[in-house]
Design an enzyme around this catalytic site. Structure first.
Site, PDB file in Angstrom:
ATOM      1  N   LYS A   1      97.429  -1.615  82.147  1.00  0.00           N
ATOM      2  CA  LYS A   1      96.568  -2.907  82.030  1.00  0.00           C
ATOM      3  C   LYS A   1      96.862  -3.562  80.626  1.00  0.00           C
ATOM      4  CE  LYS A   1      92.943  -1.561  85.109  1.00  0.00           C
ATOM      5  NZ  LYS A   1      91.704  -0.542  85.169  1.00  0.00           N
TER       6      LYS A   1
ATOM      7  N   GLN B   1      86.884   1.240  82.339  1.00  0.00           N
ATOM      8  CA  GLN B   1      87.751   2.196  83.033  1.00  0.00           C
ATOM      9  C   GLN B   1      87.024   3.472  83.896  1.00  0.00           C
ATOM     10  OE1 GLN B   1      91.064   1.420  83.979  1.00  0.00           O
ATOM     11  NE2 GLN B   1      90.906   2.943  85.406  1.00  0.00           N
TER      12      GLN B   1
ATOM     13  N   ASP C   1      86.372  -7.222  86.023  1.00  0.00           N
ATOM     14  CA  ASP C   1      86.255  -6.323  87.425  1.00  0.00           C
ATOM     15  C   ASP C   1      85.511  -6.847  88.493  1.00  0.00           C
ATOM     16  OD1 ASP C   1      88.103  -4.256  87.233  1.00  0.00           O
ATOM     17  OD2 ASP C   1      86.913  -2.945  86.293  1.00  0.00           O
TER      18      ASP C   1
END
Ligand code: NAP
Length: 281
Positions: free
Chosen positions: A53, A97, A120
């Site tokens: 990422k 994460q 997200d």
């Protein structure tokens, strides 16, 4: 034989467009999009995802920062980091994460992310907007799946779509996105009866289960479009939820694993970060 939907190629094309737009905005406004990633623990797969990422951010001309916590970190430490990123005007997107170490409950941590920076798309606010049919920052993997289906020239409206999996990250938003595209959507899960029969009725199948080669050729209607979200390890090799070699003989279009959905997930993360950034102007 089916059309193999190339997620890597589509991803490269979209990332090039994102990079170009970011460069244009930099020259006009003197600012670049920023992503903050928070990671806790030693999960090796998570570390690779975070590294990818960050790399993708740099390649797109974005600013990125990551904050690492050890496996024993307490939730207050993660929340403090989130609150700092919420206040930081250089940060447009924040993600934690997953999975977190067992003692950390994501439901007690993720809600602290500013919903306008929730790239997200996991917050109740962003998921609620999607449910209402007015999506803003949509969960990256399902968003990427829609792009993949469209890239294959598949008309979604009016089709029977079956999503196997109902997680908040993949299955549920996937179903909502397909509904938004006017598909007739069925969601299946571990308690579904006659799964094979239901999948056999689908024009579009999205497998998001987490079980290697679970979807077999006898479950697939001739000419169906098959999207494989699964990422599993089998005999040391990465494989999807679909028995790819057999299913590709029946599907009209199919995504491989690797090289299908995976690359699109990070691409959609960049797209969401850019979208959030553009709200500043
Ligand atoms: P998850 O939270 O574990 O959800 C799995 C879903 O599959 C659940 O809804 C579960 O049903 C359902 N399921 C399990 N066994 C089943 C069965 N025998 N029959 C029917 N349904 C069954 O997983 P996830 O986060 O959604 O991820 C799914 C897969 O996608 C994993 O392999 C993951 O690694 C992969 N993934 C890939 C990407 C990417 O970028 N390519 C991104 C995210 C996830 P219940 O709800 O009833 O338990």
């Amino acid at each position: 034989m089916s059309y193999i939907i190339d997620g890597k190629a589509l991803s490269q094309k979209i990332r090039a467009e994102i990079k170009e737009e970011a460069a244009k905005l930099k020259s006009q406004k003197g600012k670049i999009p920023g992503l903050a990633v928070i990671i806790a623990g030693d999960d090796s797969a998570s570390k690779i995802y975070v590294k990818n990422k960050i790399l993708a951010c740099h390649e797109a001309g974005f600013f990125s920062v990551h904050k690492e916590f050890d496996a024993g970190a307490d939730k207050e430490a993660l929340i403090k980091a989130i609150l700092e990123f919420n206040r930081d005007d250089n940060i447009d997107g924040i993600l934690v994460q997953l999975p977190l170490p067992k003692h950390l409950n994501p439901d007690e941590i993720l809600p602290f992310i500013d919903v306008r920076k929730d790239v997200d798309g996991l917050s109740a606010f962003q998921q609620g907007l999607l449910l209402q049919g007015t999506p803003d920052l949509v969960s990256c993997t399902p968003n990427g799946v829609i792009e993949l289906i469209k890239s294959a020239g598949v008309e979604i409206a009016g089709k029977n779509a079956v999503v196997i999996g109902r997680s908040n990250m993949v299955g549920k938003p996937m179903a909502m996105l397909l509904l938004r595209e006017n598909a007739t959507v069925t969601i299946c899960h571990s308690k579904t009866k006659n799964l094979g029969e239901i999948v056999l009725s689908a024009d579009i199948v999205v497998a998001a289960i987490g079980r290697a080669k679970f979807i077999t050729a006898d479950m697939i209607k001739q000419g169906a479009v098959v999207i494989d979200v699964g990422m599993n390890r089998l005999d040391g090799k990465l494989c999807g939820d679909v028995d790819y070699d057999a299913v590709k003989e029946k599907a009209s279009a199919i995504t491989p694993v690797p090289g299908g959905v995976g690359p699109m997930t990070i691409t959609m993360l960049l797209a969401n970060t850019l979208k959030s950034f553009k709200r500043k102007f």
